[in-house]
Scaffold this active site. Structure first.
Site, mmCIF file in Angstrom:
data_model
loop_
_atom_site.group_PDB
_atom_site.id
_atom_site.type_symbol
_atom_site.label_atom_id
_atom_site.label_comp_id
_atom_site.label_asym_id
_atom_site.label_seq_id
_atom_site.Cartn_x
_atom_site.Cartn_y
_atom_site.Cartn_z
ATOM 1 N N LYS A 150 0.993 -1.074 -0.165
ATOM 2 C CA LYS A 150 -0.045 -0.108 -0.096
ATOM 3 C C LYS A 150 0.810 1.166 -0.085
ATOM 4 O O LYS A 150 0.627 2.173 -0.920
ATOM 5 C CB LYS A 150 -0.951 0.024 1.312
ATOM 6 C CG LYS A 150 -2.194 -0.825 0.950
ATOM 7 C CD LYS A 150 -3.060 -1.125 2.314
ATOM 8 C CE LYS A 150 -3.869 -2.186 1.947
ATOM 9 N NZ LYS A 150 -4.261 -2.776 3.289
ATOM 10 N N GLN A 185 -5.518 -2.018 9.519
ATOM 11 C CA GLN A 185 -5.387 -3.209 8.994
ATOM 12 C C GLN A 185 -6.032 -4.087 10.086
ATOM 13 O O GLN A 185 -5.616 -4.542 11.122
ATOM 14 C CB GLN A 185 -3.822 -3.508 8.578
ATOM 15 C CG GLN A 185 -3.541 -4.895 8.026
ATOM 16 C CD GLN A 185 -3.820 -4.843 6.847
ATOM 17 O OE1 GLN A 185 -3.724 -3.783 5.768
ATOM 18 N NE2 GLN A 185 -4.836 -5.843 6.284
ATOM 19 N N ASP A 218 -11.933 2.134 3.694
ATOM 20 C CA ASP A 218 -12.522 0.802 3.612
ATOM 21 C C ASP A 218 -13.910 0.555 3.463
ATOM 22 O O ASP A 218 -14.523 -0.351 3.267
ATOM 23 C CB ASP A 218 -11.966 0.111 5.016
ATOM 24 C CG ASP A 218 -10.910 -0.886 4.616
ATOM 25 O OD1 ASP A 218 -10.403 -0.896 3.516
ATOM 26 O OD2 ASP A 218 -10.042 -0.961 5.693
#
Ligand code: NDP
Length: 282
Positions: free
Chosen positions: A52, A96, A119
């Site tokens: 990322k 995460q 997200d």
């Protein structure tokens, strides 16, 4: 049979994102910022986070990484999320998953400012998606819609069958396909006669995490087969679909690796640009 090439489609999205970032920078002097928070040392998560960061740099984003030790407490993580919520350079916050067991993941996801929830897991964004409104949408199912569109695969009126009902993939996938006027069936571990359900699919999305679960007798000829599964078998990555046999029947199919996987990260970049534009009223 046509292979759906996730690398190619994600490449076009990344080009689009990078061009938009350049445009924003020359117009406003600002670029989107993505903060990634990793708690502990799960090796798979560490690889995701590294990728990322690399892609953020390639896209011209500002990238912020917070590596916290595995014994971080919930209140410490909440304090960091609060700080990122208030940081004007941060447009997107990604914590995460999975988080260590002493931390309640849902509480953390709910603490993220919905405007920075790239997200798409915050209940506000989940609610907007369920309501059929524009919002920040979970990256994997959003990427699947992009792939279907890229290959000009009709969704309207089709029977879409989704295997798996997780909050990350199955459920948001169902809402997105419904928004595009598919008739949607969601199957899960308690579904009776899943094989017959799957065989009636024009578009079959497999997101269960069982290697080779979808066999040829579960797929009708001419179906579009999207394999979300990522499973490691004997050191190799394989999907939820028995690829070789199913490919003989399918009109379109995604490979693993090189299918859905690359789309997820490209959509994260797209979501961060969208969040930046909305926060700054651009
Ligand atoms: P979850 O484990 O959260 O959900 C799995 C779902 O599959 C559940 O709804 C479960 O049913 C269902 N399921 C499990 N076994 C069976 C079975 N034998 N028959 C029918 N249904 C079953 O997984 P995720 O949604 O997070 O991920 C699914 C897969 O996709 C994994 O392999 C994951 O690694 C991969 N993935 C890939 C991504 C990518 O970028 N390509 C991104 C995210 C995930 P129930 O609810 O009844 O338990």
């Amino acid at each position: 049979m046509q292979l759906i090439d996730g690398k190619k489609v994600s490449g076009t999205i990344k080009e689009r994102v990078a061009a938009r970032v350049q445009e924003l920078q020359s117009k406003t002097g600002k670029v989107p910022g993505l903060a990634v928070v990793l708690v502990g040392e799960d090796p798979a998560s560490a690889i995701y986070v590294r990728n990322k960061n690399k892609i953020c740099e390639q896209m011209g984003f500002q990238s912020f990484t917070h590596n916290l030790p595995a014994d971080t407490g919930e209140s410490q993580l909440l304090a960091l999320v609060d700080e990122l919520n208030r940081d004007p350079a941060v447009d997107g916050i990604l914590v995460q998953l999975p988080l260590p067991q002493q931390i309640n993941s849902q509480r953390i996801l709910e603490a993220i400012d919905p405007a920075k929830d790239v997200d798409g897991f915050h209940p506000v964004n989940v609610g907007h998606l369920a309501g059929g409104h524009k919002t920040l949408v979970p990256c994997t199912p959003a990427g699947i819609i992009e792939m279907l569109d890229y290959y000009k695969i009709d969704i309207e009126g089709k029977h879409a069958v989704i295997l798996g009902r997780s909050n990350i993939v199955g459920k948001p996938m169902a809402f997105l396909l419904l928004q595009r006027n598919a008739t949607v069936t969601i199957c899960h571990s308690r579904t009776r006669d899943l094989k017959t359900m799957a065989r009636s699919a024009d578009i079959l999305v497999a997101a269960i995490g069982r290697p080779g679960f979808v066999t040829a007798d579960m797929v009708q000829k001419g179906a579009v087969v999207i394999d979300v599964g990522i499973n490691r078998v004997d050191g190799k990555l394989v999907g939820d679909v028995a690829f070789d046999a199913v490919a003989k029947l399918a009109a379109y199919i995604t490979p693993v690796p090189g299918g859905v996987g690359p789309m997820t990260i490209a959509m994260l970049m797209q979501n961060t640009v969208t969040a930046h534009e909305r926060i700054h009223n651009l």
